[in-house]
Design a protein around this motif. Sequence first.
Motif, PDB file in Angstrom:
ATOM      1  N   UNK A 219      25.687  84.689  -5.000  1.00  0.00           N
ATOM      2  CA  UNK A 219      26.108  86.134  -4.761  1.00  0.00           C
ATOM      3  C   UNK A 219      25.340  87.095  -5.600  1.00  0.00           C
ATOM      4  N   UNK A 220      25.046  86.919  -6.944  1.00  0.00           N
ATOM      5  CA  UNK A 220      24.570  87.756  -7.719  1.00  0.00           C
ATOM      6  C   UNK A 220      23.439  86.954  -8.448  1.00  0.00           C
ATOM      7  N   UNK A 221      22.285  87.398  -8.858  1.00  0.00           N
ATOM      8  CA  UNK A 221      21.109  86.738  -9.238  1.00  0.00           C
ATOM      9  C   UNK A 221      21.161  86.863 -10.934  1.00  0.00           C
ATOM     10  N   UNK A 222      22.503  86.396 -11.557  1.00  0.00           N
ATOM     11  CA  UNK A 222      22.711  86.676 -12.880  1.00  0.00           C
ATOM     12  C   UNK A 222      22.265  85.727 -14.079  1.00  0.00           C
ATOM     13  N   UNK A 223      21.278  84.857 -13.656  1.00  0.00           N
ATOM     14  CA  UNK A 223      20.943  83.789 -14.590  1.00  0.00           C
ATOM     15  C   UNK A 223      20.553  84.336 -15.778  1.00  0.00           C
ATOM     16  N   UNK A 224      19.876  85.288 -16.058  1.00  0.00           N
ATOM     17  CA  UNK A 224      19.314  85.833 -17.021  1.00  0.00           C
ATOM     18  C   UNK A 224      20.479  86.762 -18.048  1.00  0.00           C
ATOM     19  N   UNK A 225      21.398  87.255 -17.245  1.00  0.00           N
ATOM     20  CA  UNK A 225      22.648  87.782 -18.130  1.00  0.00           C
ATOM     21  C   UNK A 225      23.301  86.723 -18.389  1.00  0.00           C
ATOM     22  N   UNK A 226      23.512  85.611 -18.058  1.00  0.00           N
ATOM     23  CA  UNK A 226      24.334  84.496 -18.738  1.00  0.00           C
ATOM     24  C   UNK A 226      23.456  83.983 -19.832  1.00  0.00           C
ATOM     25  N   UNK A 227      22.256  83.869 -19.751  1.00  0.00           N
ATOM     26  CA  UNK A 227      21.094  83.571 -20.630  1.00  0.00           C
ATOM     27  C   UNK A 227      21.514  84.507 -22.023  1.00  0.00           C
ATOM     28  N   UNK A 228      21.458  85.820 -21.770  1.00  0.00           N
ATOM     29  CA  UNK A 228      21.731  86.746 -22.666  1.00  0.00           C
ATOM     30  C   UNK A 228      22.865  86.545 -23.390  1.00  0.00           C
ATOM     31  N   UNK A 229      23.839  86.432 -22.589  1.00  0.00           N
ATOM     32  CA  UNK A 229      25.201  86.397 -22.939  1.00  0.00           C
ATOM     33  C   UNK A 229      25.405  85.150 -24.193  1.00  0.00           C
ATOM     34  N   UNK A 230      24.656  83.878 -23.753  1.00  0.00           N
ATOM     35  CA  UNK A 230      24.610  83.027 -24.373  1.00  0.00           C
ATOM     36  C   UNK A 230      24.092  83.009 -25.761  1.00  0.00           C
ATOM     37  N   UNK A 231      22.917  83.841 -25.643  1.00  0.00           N
ATOM     38  CA  UNK A 231      22.146  84.195 -26.795  1.00  0.00           C
ATOM     39  C   UNK A 231      22.891  84.888 -27.937  1.00  0.00           C
ATOM     40  N   UNK A 232      23.873  85.709 -27.402  1.00  0.00           N
ATOM     41  CA  UNK A 232      24.523  86.596 -28.568  1.00  0.00           C
ATOM     42  C   UNK A 232      25.651  85.738 -28.888  1.00  0.00           C
ATOM     43  N   UNK A 233      26.280  84.790 -28.061  1.00  0.00           N
ATOM     44  CA  UNK A 233      27.363  84.097 -28.529  1.00  0.00           C
ATOM     45  C   UNK A 233      26.858  83.008 -29.375  1.00  0.00           C
ATOM     46  N   UNK A 234      25.860  82.164 -29.155  1.00  0.00           N
ATOM     47  CA  UNK A 234      25.301  81.176 -30.019  1.00  0.00           C
ATOM     48  C   UNK A 234      24.986  81.845 -31.408  1.00  0.00           C
ATOM     49  N   UNK A 235      24.484  83.052 -31.409  1.00  0.00           N
ATOM     50  CA  UNK A 235      24.004  83.587 -32.881  1.00  0.00           C
ATOM     51  C   UNK A 235      25.367  83.623 -33.597  1.00  0.00           C
TER      52      UNK A 235
ATOM     53  N   UNK B 197      24.245  78.638 -33.868  1.00  0.00           N
ATOM     54  CA  UNK B 197      23.918  77.594 -32.948  1.00  0.00           C
ATOM     55  C   UNK B 197      22.555  77.836 -32.461  1.00  0.00           C
ATOM     56  N   UNK B 198      21.726  76.671 -32.906  1.00  0.00           N
ATOM     57  CA  UNK B 198      20.178  76.734 -32.270  1.00  0.00           C
ATOM     58  C   UNK B 198      20.040  75.524 -31.358  1.00  0.00           C
ATOM     59  N   UNK B 199      18.847  75.740 -30.707  1.00  0.00           N
ATOM     60  CA  UNK B 199      18.319  74.780 -29.754  1.00  0.00           C
ATOM     61  C   UNK B 199      19.325  74.673 -28.547  1.00  0.00           C
ATOM     62  N   UNK B 200      19.854  75.866 -28.215  1.00  0.00           N
ATOM     63  CA  UNK B 200      20.906  75.594 -26.896  1.00  0.00           C
ATOM     64  C   UNK B 200      20.164  76.084 -25.604  1.00  0.00           C
ATOM     65  N   UNK B 201      18.827  76.756 -25.580  1.00  0.00           N
ATOM     66  CA  UNK B 201      18.309  77.086 -24.382  1.00  0.00           C
ATOM     67  C   UNK B 201      17.987  75.858 -23.710  1.00  0.00           C
ATOM     68  N   UNK B 202      17.300  74.932 -24.240  1.00  0.00           N
ATOM     69  CA  UNK B 202      16.970  73.719 -23.476  1.00  0.00           C
ATOM     70  C   UNK B 202      18.137  73.071 -22.884  1.00  0.00           C
ATOM     71  N   UNK B 203      19.051  72.806 -23.621  1.00  0.00           N
ATOM     72  CA  UNK B 203      20.443  72.323 -22.954  1.00  0.00           C
ATOM     73  C   UNK B 203      20.887  73.104 -22.166  1.00  0.00           C
ATOM     74  N   UNK B 204      20.860  74.378 -22.313  1.00  0.00           N
ATOM     75  CA  UNK B 204      21.665  75.164 -21.056  1.00  0.00           C
ATOM     76  C   UNK B 204      20.754  75.089 -19.633  1.00  0.00           C
ATOM     77  N   UNK B 205      19.435  74.717 -19.943  1.00  0.00           N
ATOM     78  CA  UNK B 205      18.767  74.711 -18.639  1.00  0.00           C
ATOM     79  C   UNK B 205      19.289  73.590 -17.801  1.00  0.00           C
ATOM     80  N   UNK B 206      19.936  72.658 -18.335  1.00  0.00           N
ATOM     81  CA  UNK B 206      20.248  71.382 -17.686  1.00  0.00           C
ATOM     82  C   UNK B 206      21.584  71.489 -17.127  1.00  0.00           C
ATOM     83  N   UNK B 207      22.304  72.744 -17.413  1.00  0.00           N
ATOM     84  CA  UNK B 207      23.670  72.748 -17.122  1.00  0.00           C
ATOM     85  C   UNK B 207      23.911  73.834 -15.985  1.00  0.00           C
TER      86      UNK B 207
END
Length: 220
Positions: A13-29, A33-43
């Motif tokens: 419905x919305x192309x929001x992948x980058x928004x979720x990634x930015x939110x995870x960046x803020x959240x994990x910081x 938490x590091x090394x989360x981007x590769x794990x997120x790409x699998x999820x």
Amino acid sequence: MKRAALFDMDGTLVDNTQAHIRAFEIFCARYGVTGWKEKLSQAFGMGNDDIMRLIMPAEVLRERGLASLAEEKEAIYREIYAPEIHPVEGLVALLESLRAAGVRCAVGSSGCRANVDFVLEKCRIGEFFDARISGDRVTRCKPDPEIYLTAAAALGMSPADCVVFEDAKAGIESARRAGAGRVVALATTLPHEVLERETDADVIGATFADLPGLDLLLAD
């Protein structure tokens, strides 16, 4: 002819992948938490509980709890995405065509109900959907078929009478396992060639505007 349409939300419905990634960046910081981007790409397409278990350290999960962590991350997402949210190209025109053809629609998302309501409200498309099935309404999220089985049932339809619109491998698998009559994939989150090579979607398009006409999308 298919009599119902089931729509994934994130990446569909919305192309929001980058928004979720930015939110995870803020959240994990916040939690170091590091090394989360590769794990997120699998999820992509999975529910928050599964994503949190994949990304967050066990001690953080024990201290904060899955529900609290998920709520915190999704609040960040809604705050940063609200100013820029808009439907994927061609979505509103498709929804109008489906309504004119008497085809009922439902959302089937692994996301939480707050996010589903947020997207439908901000994009002003809530009127097109007769049911909203979110990850917090089911026991098992995608790739399990429960979400799409529940969405079809909410419309009083067999999954075989439904066309499903998806963007993620987990969601396409979920639709297939539910017995969906047709699966349409959007190349918003994953490249067209990946969807073609690694999924069994019946139709693939860059956006809704690139898909074939309604007669072909709904054909048996």
